[in-house]
Design a protein around this motif. Structure first.
Motif, PDB file in Angstrom:
ATOM      1  N   GLN A   1      10.359  22.303 -46.738  1.00 33.43           N
ATOM      2  CA  GLN A   1      11.411  22.593 -45.660  1.00 33.43           C
ATOM      3  C   GLN A   1      11.385  23.747 -44.840  1.00 33.43           C
ATOM      4  O   GLN A   1      11.483  24.014 -43.575  1.00 33.43           O
ATOM      5  N   ARG A   2      11.265  24.731 -45.499  1.00 34.63           N
ATOM      6  CA  ARG A   2      10.894  26.165 -45.067  1.00 34.63           C
ATOM      7  C   ARG A   2       9.702  25.895 -43.904  1.00 34.63           C
ATOM      8  O   ARG A   2       9.953  26.613 -42.899  1.00 34.63           O
TER       9      ARG A   2
ATOM     10  N   ARG B   1       8.690  23.429 -42.698  1.00 37.63           N
ATOM     11  CA  ARG B   1       9.226  22.573 -41.329  1.00 37.63           C
ATOM     12  C   ARG B   1       9.942  23.468 -40.371  1.00 37.63           C
ATOM     13  O   ARG B   1       9.671  23.195 -39.164  1.00 37.63           O
ATOM     14  N   LYS B   2      10.947  24.069 -40.908  1.00 36.11           N
ATOM     15  CA  LYS B   2      11.810  24.939 -40.044  1.00 36.11           C
ATOM     16  C   LYS B   2      10.842  26.087 -39.142  1.00 36.11           C
ATOM     17  O   LYS B   2      11.023  26.352 -38.105  1.00 36.11           O
TER      18      LYS B   2
END
Length: 152
Positions: free
Chosen positions: A44-45, A47-48
């Motif tokens: 998720q990090r 992806r961000k």
């Protein structure tokens, strides 16, 4: 225990060193859940970070495209102004020559620098007129074709 990829619903199954399935202990399950949560958080990090990078580059590209269009427009405008100035100078020169020589068409009052230019103009524009409809033709052949086509 080792993880081995299978066609199972959750993607993995646990096996012991001999390859046989063993019942998962609560501790093993917690360990795998923690590992999965950490992997998900890391993805998720990432992806961000990727989304931020994409948006940043997209904004930069838009700014660069706008600057490029502005420069191209400015260049075209400058070129157009130069061409207009050249045309104005040429027109003034032609008008001065026409006034200087004073040769004008008796039909449309257009001025010419030579009698030959007036003759060519008259033949092309006023020289061949259809007596039936008043339409003008540059050559006698064009007038003849017109008359034949419309049975004048």
């Amino acid at each position: 225990y080792k993880r081995r990829k299978t066609q199972k619903e959750h993607g993995y199954e646990l096996t012991d060193s001999s390859g046989k399935n063993e019942a998962d202990t609560e501790e093993d399950l917690r360990s795998y859940l923690i590992e999965c949560d950490a992997s998900i958080a890391q993805l998720q990090r990432h992806r961000k970070s990727l989304l931020h990078t994409i948006l940043s580059h997209d904004e930069k590209r838009t700014r660069y495209e706008n600057k490029m269009h502005q420069k191209q427009s400015a260049r075209l405008l400058e070129k157009k102004k130069k061409e207009e100035l050249q045309l104005e100078k040429l027109l003034k020169s032609i008008q001065q020559n026409q006034k200087k020589h004073g040769i004008t068409c008796s039909v449309c009052s257009r001025a010419f620098v030579s009698s030959r230019a007036l003759e060519q103009h008259f033949d092309a524009v006023h020289g061949h007129t259809c007596t039936h409809c008043g339409r003008r033709f540059g050559t006698s052949n064009s007038l003849h074709q017109h008359k034949s086509a419309l049975n004048h």
